[in-house]
Write a protein that holds these residues in place. Structure first.
Motif, short mmCIF file in Angstrom:
data_model
loop_
_atom_site.label_atom_id
_atom_site.label_comp_id
_atom_site.label_asym_id
_atom_site.label_seq_id
_atom_site.Cartn_x
_atom_site.Cartn_y
_atom_site.Cartn_z
N LYS A 29 -11.99 -22.79 5.40
CA LYS A 29 -13.11 -23.64 5.85
C LYS A 29 -12.63 -25.07 6.10
O LYS A 29 -12.97 -25.67 7.13
CB LYS A 29 -14.21 -23.66 4.79
CG LYS A 29 -15.01 -22.38 4.66
CD LYS A 29 -16.09 -22.55 3.61
CE LYS A 29 -16.95 -21.31 3.47
NZ LYS A 29 -18.02 -21.49 2.45
N GLY A 30 -11.85 -25.60 5.19
CA GLY A 30 -11.38 -26.97 5.34
C GLY A 30 -10.49 -27.16 6.56
O GLY A 30 -10.54 -28.19 7.23
N SER A 31 -9.68 -26.14 6.86
CA SER A 31 -8.77 -26.26 7.99
C SER A 31 -9.50 -26.15 9.32
O SER A 31 -9.20 -26.88 10.27
CB SER A 31 -7.68 -25.18 7.90
OG SER A 31 -6.70 -25.38 8.88
N LEU A 32 -10.47 -25.24 9.39
CA LEU A 32 -11.19 -25.04 10.65
C LEU A 32 -12.19 -26.17 10.93
O LEU A 32 -12.58 -26.37 12.09
CB LEU A 32 -11.94 -23.71 10.63
CG LEU A 32 -11.10 -22.43 10.54
CD1 LEU A 32 -11.98 -21.20 10.74
CD2 LEU A 32 -9.96 -22.44 11.57
N ALA A 33 -12.60 -26.89 9.90
CA ALA A 33 -13.64 -27.91 10.08
C ALA A 33 -13.27 -28.95 11.12
O ALA A 33 -14.10 -29.37 11.93
CB ALA A 33 -13.93 -28.58 8.73
N SER A 34 -11.99 -29.35 11.13
CA SER A 34 -11.57 -30.40 12.07
C SER A 34 -11.38 -29.88 13.48
O SER A 34 -11.22 -30.67 14.41
CB SER A 34 -10.27 -31.04 11.59
OG SER A 34 -9.22 -30.08 11.58
N LEU A 43 -8.25 -23.76 17.06
CA LEU A 43 -9.20 -23.08 16.19
C LEU A 43 -8.88 -21.60 16.08
O LEU A 43 -8.82 -21.05 14.97
CB LEU A 43 -10.62 -23.28 16.73
CG LEU A 43 -11.74 -22.55 15.99
CD1 LEU A 43 -11.93 -23.12 14.60
CD2 LEU A 43 -13.04 -22.62 16.78
N LEU A 44 -8.64 -20.95 17.20
CA LEU A 44 -8.43 -19.50 17.18
C LEU A 44 -7.08 -19.13 16.56
O LEU A 44 -6.99 -18.20 15.76
CB LEU A 44 -8.53 -18.94 18.60
CG LEU A 44 -8.45 -17.42 18.73
CD1 LEU A 44 -9.43 -16.73 17.79
CD2 LEU A 44 -8.70 -16.99 20.18
N LEU A 45 -6.02 -19.85 16.91
CA LEU A 45 -4.71 -19.49 16.34
C LEU A 45 -4.65 -19.83 14.85
O LEU A 45 -3.98 -19.14 14.07
CB LEU A 45 -3.57 -20.13 17.13
CG LEU A 45 -3.25 -21.61 17.01
CD1 LEU A 45 -2.32 -21.89 15.83
CD2 LEU A 45 -2.57 -22.11 18.29
N ASP A 46 -5.37 -20.88 14.43
CA ASP A 46 -5.44 -21.21 13.00
C ASP A 46 -6.19 -20.13 12.24
O ASP A 46 -5.77 -19.69 11.16
CB ASP A 46 -6.11 -22.57 12.83
CG ASP A 46 -5.90 -23.15 11.44
OD1 ASP A 46 -5.01 -22.67 10.71
OD2 ASP A 46 -6.63 -24.10 11.07
N PHE A 47 -7.29 -19.67 12.81
CA PHE A 47 -8.07 -18.59 12.20
C PHE A 47 -7.22 -17.32 12.09
O PHE A 47 -7.17 -16.68 11.04
CB PHE A 47 -9.32 -18.33 13.05
CG PHE A 47 -10.15 -17.18 12.57
CD1 PHE A 47 -10.96 -17.29 11.45
CD2 PHE A 47 -10.12 -15.96 13.24
CE1 PHE A 47 -11.72 -16.22 11.01
CE2 PHE A 47 -10.87 -14.89 12.81
CZ PHE A 47 -11.68 -15.02 11.69
N HIS A 48 -6.53 -16.98 13.17
CA HIS A 48 -5.67 -15.80 13.19
C HIS A 48 -4.60 -15.89 12.09
O HIS A 48 -4.34 -14.92 11.36
CB HIS A 48 -5.02 -15.68 14.57
CG HIS A 48 -4.23 -14.43 14.77
ND1 HIS A 48 -3.31 -14.29 15.81
CD2 HIS A 48 -4.19 -13.26 14.10
CE1 HIS A 48 -2.78 -13.09 15.75
NE2 HIS A 48 -3.28 -12.43 14.72
#
Length: 496
Positions: free
Chosen positions: A468-473, A268-273
């Motif tokens: 949003k779509g990527s973090l949802a999972s 979650l955190l590295l995807d957000f970054h």
């Protein structure tokens, strides 16, 4: 690990007579002569009482062929260099860690297994150099002096199956051609002196060293991946940003040498970054390595809030990350970076960097410890959906017969652990902290490469929709965290 070693090619086997040296406590002068050895050789009695296996470093030191000194011993293996001190008692002290070895074979085997865990033997006397010359040449010189009647076959000590090492002359030539030689080992330190903070700093020093200013990498120029088998020997004319397809372990009839479990909060955190900027980002992974179960557990992601190439800011950030690792009782277990608009595949530069990191993490311990690399491709339109592809990989050393080939990027199978809540680490980085100056969003705010989240990423989705779509999972299933994400999205919309 046993299965991996068993599957290794026959070239790993090195038949050496000098592997079975005299025990360190045995005085060579007291060794018994072999039966039927005949008359004493010209040159003194010691030539008659010592067999080839009895010629140790202490014998060569005693007879003046070698002299104790710092940094006179070296090993070159698959592009890596190891330096050791020769003691007056015939022991070898590895400068990187301060570990002491009783024979060239023991030191060579240890060093080579750090680079290649499947390595069976070290070919010590043919691999270790004293002032640039292999030790087996000094042993041959001793035999010529003290046992001149020794047959030529006995005098030749070149090991069967000896790998093609990288000599000093080749290293100098590589530097002239523009190839980066192996980094010099650090000053000698005892293993107990190497704290997690020092370990982190040694790994972090090379991160992003070849990248330019933010936004410099062209995002609209697609990079077509190549298969590893098409690369061949290193070529200075080849673009270091060439992407390489990863190879499954099953494709080369090997087992993955370790298991991996990754927390969903890490993803979650590295995807957000990775979504925040059009430039590459980098961060580190904290976790634990269990030698009994051979399980690497990745528990925390530590984003680097610094620009690639900004060495001064990077040092401060890395110091903070090392302190965080120490306070949480975690070890540095890997790193991550992004390919913002490209596939999550390693480049040739990534492969070389990962190989160096693997060696650095293993160099401070006595046994094998994996180092994991993760690549995130947030905005690559070739992904099957809106979810970013986060690809783990590990590098296997090239075959010993071809030491100048690139390392092999291996696909790593992992198990993902779904966290039930957002940890404080995640909440602090994703802008909900009372200290806004430490947040990722605040760091990139106003930068020219900040993603404009209200613009279209595809025909019917904005960049914010994509995020949003990527973090949802990757977020906890508990709906009580929905308001947390909405706060984040609102802030991003304003920042963009």
């Amino acid at each position: 690990m046993a299965a991996l070693a068993a599957a290794s090619p026959g070239a790993d086997e090195c038949l050496e007579e000098d592997e079975d040296e005299l025990e360190p406590g045995l005085d060579e002068a007291e060794a018994e002569p072999e039966p039927e050895s005949g008359a004493k050789a010209a040159g003194g009695s010691r030539g008659a009482v010592l067999t080839r296996r009895g010629i140790t470093l202490r014998v060569l030191l005693r007879d003046g062929l070698l002299e104790p000194a710092r940094g006179v011993l070296s090993i070159y293996y698959l592009g890596k260099k190891f330096v050791g001190d020769l003691g007056a008692d015939g022991t070898i002290t590895w400068q990187e860690t301060g570990q002491v070895f009783n024979s060239p074979s023991a030191w060579a085997t240890h060093c080579k297994r750090l680079v290649n865990p499947a390595k069976k033997s070290g070919c010590g006397w043919a691999s270790v150099r004293y002032k640039g010359q292999k030790l087996d040449q000094y042993k041959a010189a001793w035999l010529r002096k003290h046992q001149p009647n020794t047959p030529a076959a006995e005098e030749s000590l070149a090991s069967e199956g000896e790998e093609d090492e990288l000599p000093e002359e080749e290293e100098e030539e590589a530097a002239r051609e523009g190839r980066a030689p192996a980094p010099e080992p650090a000053a000698a330190k005892r293993p107990e002196e190497r704290s997690k903070k020092q370990q982190c700093r040694s790994l972090a020093e090379q991160a992003g060293t070849d990248h330019g200013p933010p936004g410099k990498r062209p995002e609209n120029k697609p990079r077509v991946p190549v298969r590893y088998c098409t690369l061949g020997t290193r070529d200075t004319a080849r673009n270091p940003q060439t992407l390489v397809e990863v190879t499954p372990f099953a494709a080369i009839n090997k087992f993955q040498p370790f298991n991996v479990a990754i927390s969903s909060n890490v993803l979650l955190l590295l995807d957000f970054h990775s979504h925040l900027t059009r430039s590459e980002v980098v961060g580190y992974l904290g976790g634990r390595w269990d030698t009994n179960t051979q399980l690497l557990t990745v528990l925390r992601a530590f984003p680097c809030r610094s620009r690639l190439g900004d060495a001064e800011a990077a040092g401060t950030v890395e110091e903070e990350i090392c302190q965080s690792l120490f306070l949480r009782g975690l070890s540095l277990v890997g790193w991550y970076h992004s390919h913002p608009f490209g596939p999550a595949l390693p480049s040739l530069h990534d492969i070389d960097a990962q190989m160096d990191y693997q060696l650095k993490l293993q160099g401070s311990g006595n046994g094998f410890q994996p180092c994991l690399a993760l690549i995130c491709g947030p905005y690559y339109h070739g992904n099957p959906g809106v979810e970013s592809k986060i690809a783990p990989f590990w590098v296997m050393p090239p075959p010993e017969q071809r030491p100048n080939d690139y390392g092999i990027p291996m696909e790593v199978e992992v198990a993902y652990i779904q966290d039930g809540f957002l940890t404080n680490d995640v909440l602090q980085e994703m802008p909900l902290s009372p200290l806004p100056q430490t947040l990722l969003v605040e760091f990139y705010k106003g930068a020219p490469d900040l993603v404009k989240f209200q613009e279209l990423w595809s025909q019917d989705q904005t960049y914010l929709d994509k995020l949003k779509g990527s973090l949802a999972s990757r977020t906890p299933k508990d709906q009580s965290f929905a308001h947390v994400l909405e706060q984040i999205y609102s802030l991003l919309k304003l920042s963009g």
